[in-house]
Write a protein that holds these residues in place. Structure first.
Motif, short mmCIF file in Angstrom:
data_model
loop_
_atom_site.label_atom_id
_atom_site.label_comp_id
_atom_site.label_asym_id
_atom_site.label_seq_id
_atom_site.Cartn_x
_atom_site.Cartn_y
_atom_site.Cartn_z
N UNK A 47 6.09 -14.93 20.08
CA UNK A 47 4.95 -14.38 19.33
C UNK A 47 5.27 -12.97 18.87
N UNK A 48 4.56 -12.55 17.85
CA UNK A 48 4.64 -11.18 17.35
C UNK A 48 3.22 -10.64 17.34
N UNK A 49 3.01 -9.50 17.96
CA UNK A 49 1.69 -8.90 18.02
C UNK A 49 1.59 -7.81 16.96
N UNK A 54 -4.28 -4.80 11.24
CA UNK A 54 -3.21 -5.11 10.29
C UNK A 54 -3.23 -6.60 9.97
N UNK A 55 -3.17 -6.91 8.68
CA UNK A 55 -3.14 -8.30 8.23
C UNK A 55 -1.81 -8.53 7.52
N UNK A 56 -1.07 -9.53 7.96
CA UNK A 56 0.24 -9.82 7.36
C UNK A 56 0.06 -10.44 5.97
N UNK A 57 0.80 -9.90 4.99
CA UNK A 57 0.75 -10.43 3.63
C UNK A 57 2.01 -11.22 3.30
N UNK A 69 5.20 -7.54 5.92
CA UNK A 69 4.57 -6.66 4.94
C UNK A 69 3.08 -6.71 5.19
N UNK A 70 2.48 -5.53 5.38
CA UNK A 70 1.06 -5.46 5.68
C UNK A 70 0.47 -4.26 4.93
N UNK A 74 5.56 -1.61 6.02
CA UNK A 74 6.41 -2.73 6.43
C UNK A 74 6.70 -2.54 7.90
N UNK A 75 6.44 -3.56 8.68
CA UNK A 75 6.68 -3.52 10.13
C UNK A 75 7.96 -4.31 10.43
#
Length: 95
Positions: A47-49, A54-57, A69-70, A74-75
């Motif tokens: 999993x990635x927390x 933050x919402x992943x795009x 990308x959020x 960028x994470x």
């Protein structure tokens, strides 16, 4: 009665063209089977927390990292452990 030379040539030509056509169809089918096989997926962590709010795009995979990308950042996460390695701010202003 012997067969005319033109007819003999035509018969051989049709036979050769039939063999070439069959070889071409077999080649195309073989290439389609090879190219359309399921690609291997990268190794992913359990999993990635994401940080709160933050919402992943978009997501992309590198050799040993995963980029999320959020919004305006960028994470970068480690592919093996899913730990956050880096946050990169991206300018979101209009030019």
């Amino acid at each position: 009665m012997p067969e005319p030379a033109n007819l003999k040539f035509l018969r051989r030509l049709v036979t050769v063209l039939t063999v070439v056509m069959i070889a071409g169809v077999v080649t195309v089918i073989g290439l389609l089977v090879i190219r359309l096989q399921a690609p291997s997926l990268p190794d992913l962590p359990e999993s990635i927390t994401l940080p709160a709010g933050v919402v992943a795009e978009a997501v992309t995979f590198g050799g040993d990292w995963i980029a999320v990308v959020a919004g305006d950042e960028i994470l970068i996460y480690g592919a093996g452990d899913g730990a956050l390695r880096q946050r990169i701010a991206v300018g979101g202003g209009a030019e």
